[in-house]
Design an enzyme around this catalytic site. Structure first.
Site, PDB file in Angstrom:
ATOM      1  N   SER A 156       0.851  -1.194   0.000  1.00  0.00           N
ATOM      2  CA  SER A 156       0.000   0.000   0.000  1.00  0.00           C
ATOM      3  C   SER A 156       0.884   1.240   0.000  1.00  0.00           C
ATOM      4  O   SER A 156       2.053   1.183   0.396  1.00  0.00           O
ATOM      5  CB  SER A 156      -0.854  -0.031   1.268  1.00  0.00           C
ATOM      6  OG  SER A 156      -1.444   1.216   1.501  1.00  0.00           O
ATOM      7  N   TYR A 169      -2.349  -1.064  10.220  1.00  0.00           N
ATOM      8  CA  TYR A 169      -2.383  -1.396   8.782  1.00  0.00           C
ATOM      9  C   TYR A 169      -1.101  -0.907   8.121  1.00  0.00           C
ATOM     10  O   TYR A 169      -0.411  -1.665   7.419  1.00  0.00           O
ATOM     11  CB  TYR A 169      -3.616  -0.752   8.130  1.00  0.00           C
ATOM     12  CG  TYR A 169      -3.711  -0.994   6.635  1.00  0.00           C
ATOM     13  CD1 TYR A 169      -4.207  -2.196   6.135  1.00  0.00           C
ATOM     14  CD2 TYR A 169      -3.303  -0.009   5.723  1.00  0.00           C
ATOM     15  CE1 TYR A 169      -4.292  -2.417   4.761  1.00  0.00           C
ATOM     16  CE2 TYR A 169      -3.396  -0.226   4.348  1.00  0.00           C
ATOM     17  CZ  TYR A 169      -3.884  -1.431   3.873  1.00  0.00           C
ATOM     18  OH  TYR A 169      -3.960  -1.645   2.522  1.00  0.00           O
TER      19      TYR A 169
HETATM   20  N1  LIG Z   1      -8.744  -1.294  -1.894  1.00  0.00           N
HETATM   21  C1  LIG Z   1      -7.729  -0.466  -2.041  1.00  0.00           C
HETATM   22  O1  LIG Z   1      -7.913   0.699  -2.467  1.00  0.00           O
HETATM   23  C2  LIG Z   1      -6.325  -0.902  -1.707  1.00  0.00           C
HETATM   24  C3  LIG Z   1      -5.298   0.053  -1.789  1.00  0.00           C
HETATM   25  C4  LIG Z   1      -3.979  -0.343  -1.497  1.00  0.00           C
HETATM   26  C5  LIG Z   1      -3.725  -1.655  -1.133  1.00  0.00           C
HETATM   27  N2  LIG Z   1      -4.754  -2.579  -1.055  1.00  0.00           N
HETATM   28  C6  LIG Z   1      -4.407  -3.953  -0.677  1.00  0.00           C
HETATM   29  O2  LIG Z   1      -4.935  -4.850  -1.656  1.00  0.00           O
HETATM   30  C7  LIG Z   1      -5.301  -6.090  -1.042  1.00  0.00           C
HETATM   31  C8  LIG Z   1      -6.734  -6.421  -1.382  1.00  0.00           C
HETATM   32  O3  LIG Z   1      -7.567  -5.432  -0.809  1.00  0.00           O
HETATM   33  P1  LIG Z   1      -9.144  -5.320  -1.051  1.00  0.00           P
HETATM   34  O4  LIG Z   1      -9.412  -3.893  -1.276  1.00  0.00           O
HETATM   35  O5  LIG Z   1      -9.597  -6.360  -2.010  1.00  0.00           O
HETATM   36  O6  LIG Z   1      -9.665  -5.695   0.425  1.00  0.00           O
HETATM   37  P2  LIG Z   1     -11.077  -6.227   0.920  1.00  0.00           P
HETATM   38  O7  LIG Z   1     -12.127  -5.888  -0.089  1.00  0.00           O
HETATM   39  O8  LIG Z   1     -11.266  -5.734   2.298  1.00  0.00           O
HETATM   40  O9  LIG Z   1     -10.869  -7.814   0.929  1.00  0.00           O
HETATM   41  C9  LIG Z   1      -9.989  -8.369   1.865  1.00  0.00           C
HETATM   42  C10 LIG Z   1      -9.888  -9.860   1.670  1.00  0.00           C
HETATM   43  O10 LIG Z   1      -9.063 -10.379   2.734  1.00  0.00           O
HETATM   44  C11 LIG Z   1      -9.753 -11.446   3.342  1.00  0.00           C
HETATM   45  N3  LIG Z   1      -9.418 -11.644   4.750  1.00  0.00           N
HETATM   46  C12 LIG Z   1      -9.477 -10.724   5.732  1.00  0.00           C
HETATM   47  N4  LIG Z   1      -9.198 -11.310   6.923  1.00  0.00           N
HETATM   48  C13 LIG Z   1      -8.934 -12.615   6.666  1.00  0.00           C
HETATM   49  C14 LIG Z   1      -8.591 -13.719   7.477  1.00  0.00           C
HETATM   50  N5  LIG Z   1      -8.499 -13.634   8.809  1.00  0.00           N
HETATM   51  N6  LIG Z   1      -8.377 -14.921   6.884  1.00  0.00           N
HETATM   52  C15 LIG Z   1      -8.510 -15.059   5.533  1.00  0.00           C
HETATM   53  N7  LIG Z   1      -8.856 -14.037   4.716  1.00  0.00           N
HETATM   54  C16 LIG Z   1      -9.075 -12.835   5.276  1.00  0.00           C
HETATM   55  C17 LIG Z   1     -11.225 -11.048   3.210  1.00  0.00           C
HETATM   56  O11 LIG Z   1     -12.057 -12.161   3.483  1.00  0.00           O
HETATM   57  P3  LIG Z   1     -13.547 -11.993   4.159  1.00  0.00           P
HETATM   58  O12 LIG Z   1     -14.487 -11.790   3.003  1.00  0.00           O
HETATM   59  O13 LIG Z   1     -13.768 -13.272   4.867  1.00  0.00           O
HETATM   60  O14 LIG Z   1     -13.499 -10.811   5.075  1.00  0.00           O
HETATM   61  C18 LIG Z   1     -11.243 -10.570   1.775  1.00  0.00           C
HETATM   62  O15 LIG Z   1     -11.281 -11.655   0.891  1.00  0.00           O
HETATM   63  C19 LIG Z   1      -5.032  -5.918   0.455  1.00  0.00           C
HETATM   64  O16 LIG Z   1      -3.779  -6.456   0.789  1.00  0.00           O
HETATM   65  C20 LIG Z   1      -5.015  -4.402   0.639  1.00  0.00           C
HETATM   66  O17 LIG Z   1      -4.238  -4.028   1.750  1.00  0.00           O
HETATM   67  C21 LIG Z   1      -6.037  -2.232  -1.328  1.00  0.00           C
END
Ligand SMILES: NC(=O)c1ccc[n+]([C@@H]2O[C@H](COP(=O)([O-])OP(=O)(O)OC[C@H]3O[C@@H](n4cnc5c(N)ncnc54)[C@H](OP(=O)(O)O)[C@@H]3O)[C@@H](O)[C@H]2O)c1
Length: 249
Positions: A156, A169
């Protein structure tokens, strides 16, 4: 280093390849899974909840893509025994692993460190940093059996430049950057490469929680950026190691 978000991925580019994606049930993890399955990969979809994984499985199969494997595991409570079992299953079933995408993360809370909830701090570091360490450690034997294995850690902007109130985070992502760099040095002379990727803005639940007032129609869909991850995992893209990558908006 900037990675373009769009790539032409051939239909059979991942034929015979096995890739594990964490948090594959929704958000960016599901978009990556769909693109990998579209390119012929066998995707091991790791997620904490079987019901949600089954829902995502239907989305992949109903789109006519390669059938994935579901692997329910809660990364917060997973023990070394659970990871050992995963290694055993993987080696017995496939004999190798070609790609590992550490995508699952939680946001924790946005709060000054002075007031940060201690239990939530522990959970965030456990899911975002300790679990990727253990998962990687236990999967190196399977990655070593591939002739071109690639590990990607989702990072990130706040894992590269500090920002107030992003708490555990941000610290977990700084940790991931350090972990990936150390691992890339250790594996430098092997066929396993290790890089971090900052995906930039993605229209997912995490983004909505972090920026509730934002007009989400201005934020790219995860499907618009997932090809970049698939490209980096592909043997047809140049092998790079130990880099901090960012997907273009
Ligand atoms: N969205 C953004 O703008 C953004 C920006 C920069 C970086 N990122 C990074 O990109 C990646 C994907 O983000 P996203 O936006 O897709 O996030 P998200 O929509 O919040 O999805 C998070 C995923 O992680 C899973 N997860 C959370 N806790 C878990 C656990 N204890 N065991 C197994 N799985 C678990 C969730 O499963 P559940 O459905 O069970 O909760 C979900 O599948 C992350 O690493 C995030 O830090 C995102």
């Amino acid at each position: 280093m900037i990675v373009a978000k769009e790539h032409n991925i051939k239909k059979d580019e991942f034929e015979g390849k096995v890739v594990l994606v964490t948090g594959a049930n929704r958000g960016f993890g599901l978009a990556i899974t769909m693109d990998l399955a579209r390119a012929g990969a066998t995707v091991i979809m790791l997620g904490r909840d079987l019901g949600s994984l089954e829902h995502a499985y239907d989305a992949v199969v109903d789109s006519g893509l390669k059938e994935p494997i579901l692997y329910p595991l809660d990364l917060e409570g997973a023990t070394p025994e659970n990871y050992q079992e995963l290694q055993d299953n993987l080696l017995n079933e496939f004999g190798k692993l070609d790609g590992l995408v550490h995508n699952a993360s939680i946001l924790g809370t946005q709060m000054p460190i002075e007031q940060y909830d201690i239990k939530l701090w522990y959970s965030t570091i456990q899911i975002n940093l300790n679990a990727p360490f253990m998962l990687t450690q236990f999967l190196i034997p399977a990655l070593s059996k591939s002739d071109d294995a690639r590990i990607i850690f989702l990072s990130s902007t706040v894992g590269r430049k500090a920002r107030a109130y992003w708490g555990a985070y941000s610290v977990s992502k700084f940790g991931i950057e350090g972990f990936a760099k150390t691992l890339s040095e250790e594996l430098e002379k092997t066929q396993i490469s290790v890089n971090t990727v900052n995906p930039g803005k993605l229209r997912t639940e995490m983004r909505r929680t972090a920026y509730p007032a934002e007009d989400s129609s201005t934020v790219p869909l995860p499907e618009e950026k997932s090809q970049a991850i698939v490209h980096l995992l592909s043997s047809s893209s140049p092998k790079i190691n130990g880099e901090q990558l960012t997907i273009s908006d």
